[in-house]
Scaffold this active site. Structure first.
Site, PDB file in Angstrom:
ATOM      1  N   GLU A 168       0.854  -1.194   0.000  1.00  0.00           N
ATOM      2  CA  GLU A 168       0.000   0.000   0.000  1.00  0.00           C
ATOM      3  C   GLU A 168       0.882   1.233   0.000  1.00  0.00           C
ATOM      4  O   GLU A 168       2.030   1.192   0.448  1.00  0.00           O
ATOM      5  CB  GLU A 168      -0.955   0.004   1.194  1.00  0.00           C
ATOM      6  CG  GLU A 168      -0.306  -0.228   2.556  1.00  0.00           C
ATOM      7  CD  GLU A 168      -0.184   1.019   3.399  1.00  0.00           C
ATOM      8  OE1 GLU A 168      -0.223   2.130   2.822  1.00  0.00           O
ATOM      9  OE2 GLU A 168      -0.036   0.891   4.624  1.00  0.00           O
ATOM     10  N   CYS A 226       7.351  -0.870  -2.787  1.00  0.00           N
ATOM     11  CA  CYS A 226       8.535  -1.688  -3.024  1.00  0.00           C
ATOM     12  C   CYS A 226       9.764  -1.249  -2.247  1.00  0.00           C
ATOM     13  O   CYS A 226      10.510  -2.081  -1.719  1.00  0.00           O
ATOM     14  CB  CYS A 226       8.848  -1.751  -4.517  1.00  0.00           C
ATOM     15  SG  CYS A 226       9.396  -0.183  -5.247  1.00  0.00           S
ATOM     16  N   ASP A 273      11.509 -10.594  -4.709  1.00  0.00           N
ATOM     17  CA  ASP A 273      10.694  -9.383  -4.798  1.00  0.00           C
ATOM     18  C   ASP A 273       9.426  -9.573  -3.978  1.00  0.00           C
ATOM     19  O   ASP A 273       8.530 -10.305  -4.382  1.00  0.00           O
ATOM     20  CB  ASP A 273      10.360  -9.080  -6.252  1.00  0.00           C
ATOM     21  CG  ASP A 273       9.593  -7.775  -6.433  1.00  0.00           C
ATOM     22  OD1 ASP A 273       9.318  -7.096  -5.428  1.00  0.00           O
ATOM     23  OD2 ASP A 273       9.263  -7.438  -7.584  1.00  0.00           O
ATOM     24  N   HIS A 312      11.217   0.605  -9.547  1.00  0.00           N
ATOM     25  CA  HIS A 312      10.813  -0.563  -8.770  1.00  0.00           C
ATOM     26  C   HIS A 312      12.060  -1.260  -8.237  1.00  0.00           C
ATOM     27  O   HIS A 312      12.933  -1.653  -9.013  1.00  0.00           O
ATOM     28  CB  HIS A 312       9.989  -1.533  -9.616  1.00  0.00           C
ATOM     29  CG  HIS A 312       9.559  -2.752  -8.855  1.00  0.00           C
ATOM     30  ND1 HIS A 312       8.802  -2.681  -7.710  1.00  0.00           N
ATOM     31  CD2 HIS A 312       9.813  -4.074  -9.065  1.00  0.00           C
ATOM     32  CE1 HIS A 312       8.593  -3.897  -7.251  1.00  0.00           C
ATOM     33  NE2 HIS A 312       9.194  -4.760  -8.047  1.00  0.00           N
ATOM     34  N   ARG A 365       2.359  -1.992  12.074  1.00  0.00           N
ATOM     35  CA  ARG A 365       1.449  -2.920  11.400  1.00  0.00           C
ATOM     36  C   ARG A 365       0.804  -2.309  10.163  1.00  0.00           C
ATOM     37  O   ARG A 365      -0.335  -2.610   9.814  1.00  0.00           O
ATOM     38  CB  ARG A 365       0.390  -3.469  12.361  1.00  0.00           C
ATOM     39  CG  ARG A 365       0.976  -4.094  13.613  1.00  0.00           C
ATOM     40  CD  ARG A 365      -0.005  -4.951  14.358  1.00  0.00           C
ATOM     41  NE  ARG A 365      -0.295  -6.196  13.627  1.00  0.00           N
ATOM     42  CZ  ARG A 365       0.487  -7.269  13.628  1.00  0.00           C
ATOM     43  NH1 ARG A 365       1.635  -7.262  14.281  1.00  0.00           N
ATOM     44  NH2 ARG A 365       0.153  -8.345  12.959  1.00  0.00           N
TER      45      ARG A 365
END
Length: 269
Positions: free
Chosen positions: A38, A68, A123, A108, A63
């Site tokens: 997220e 990435c 990944d 990324h 939490r």
């Protein structure tokens, strides 16, 4: 130093703490099941701090999930602490992009990990198509995982990662084998978190992948892709989105999130 005890408790791992391929595979399966993908802080204009202290405070102790640069930087530190040889790489994302789309920057983060004498693509931060197992860094071999089958196609300077879906082989990203340094990720993270053309600035995306299914939220559309069976999509209202963020993705929903939740409902209606 990463608190391995806290990290392992976060993902539910109680196995060996060694640099074996079995350990790598176990961690790679558990991480995306426990820590969602997220970028909610981008939608809230809070920015993304990818320092180790900030990432640990958010993903482990708070939490929350992340994208990435947070996921894979945390995973790299955990693997390094266990004795793996880890190298950071970068890729150009091609997921859901038409063949004639403009070339994107390398924004990324992925990892090359050496385990038991072989190099693996690792990944844990690629949203609804995240790997659930490491891939051997070899060209043209079909590599099944718990949810999808992948292959790496050789391209100049690296590999194109592709995933097999209902329509055939779908491009995920083009991976460069040139190693990255931390400043490379700082620049890429600044772009994805702040640049007006970054899709994270306007698009709500949340994803997690567990043994039974992949769960993905795009705007207000929840897609469940089970390991066996056809994907199911549901449109949610604002209350349904709050329940889903909390109950499906395990996120600590804040009152401040209501604004982007309502915008996501209006955009996805």
């Amino acid at each position: 130093m990463t608190d391995l005890d806290a990290y392992f408790a976060r993902i539910g791992y109680d196995g060996p703490r060694d640099a074996s391929l079995a350990t790598l595979r176990a961690l790679h399966r558990l991480h995306p099941a426990a820590i969602p993908f997220e970028a909610i802080d981008v939608l809230l204009d809070r920015g993304i701090d990818i320092s180790p202290q900030a990432v640990d405070a958010k993903l482990i102790h708070g939490r929350r999930g992340g994208y990435c640069f947070e996921h894979n930087s945390l995973f790299a530190r955990v693997l390094t602490a266990l004795g793996f040889a880890v190298e950071g790489l970068a890729a150009r994302v091609r997921w859901n992009a038409p063949p004639d789309a403009p070339v994107q920057p390398r924004t990324h983060q992925v990892l090359k990990v050496t385990a038991e004498g072989e190099d693996w693509l690792v990944d844990v931060g690629f949203g609804s198509c995240v790997l659930t197992a490491p891939l051997r860094l070899v060209a043209d071999a079909e590599q099944p995982t718990g949810h999808d089958t992948y292959r790496l196609v050789a391209i100049p300077g690296g590999f194109a990662q592709e995933v097999r879906r209902e329509a055939g082989w779908v491009p995920a990203y083009d991976l460069s084998m040139v190693p990255c340094v931390p400043r490379d990720y700082e620049m890429a993270n600044w772009f994805t978190a702040t640049h007006p053309t970054s899709h994270f600035r306007s698009t709500l995306m949340v994803a997690t992948t567990r043994d039974e299914a992949r769960y993905g939220l795009l705007f207000n559309r929840l897609t469940v892709r089970p390991r066996a069976g056809a994907p199911v999509q549901t449109r949610l209202d604002a209350e349904g989105m709050e329940r889903t963020l909390r109950d499906v993705f395990g996120l600590p929903v804040e009152p401040a999130w209501r604004g982007f939740i309502e915008r996501a409902v209006a955009t996805g209606a």
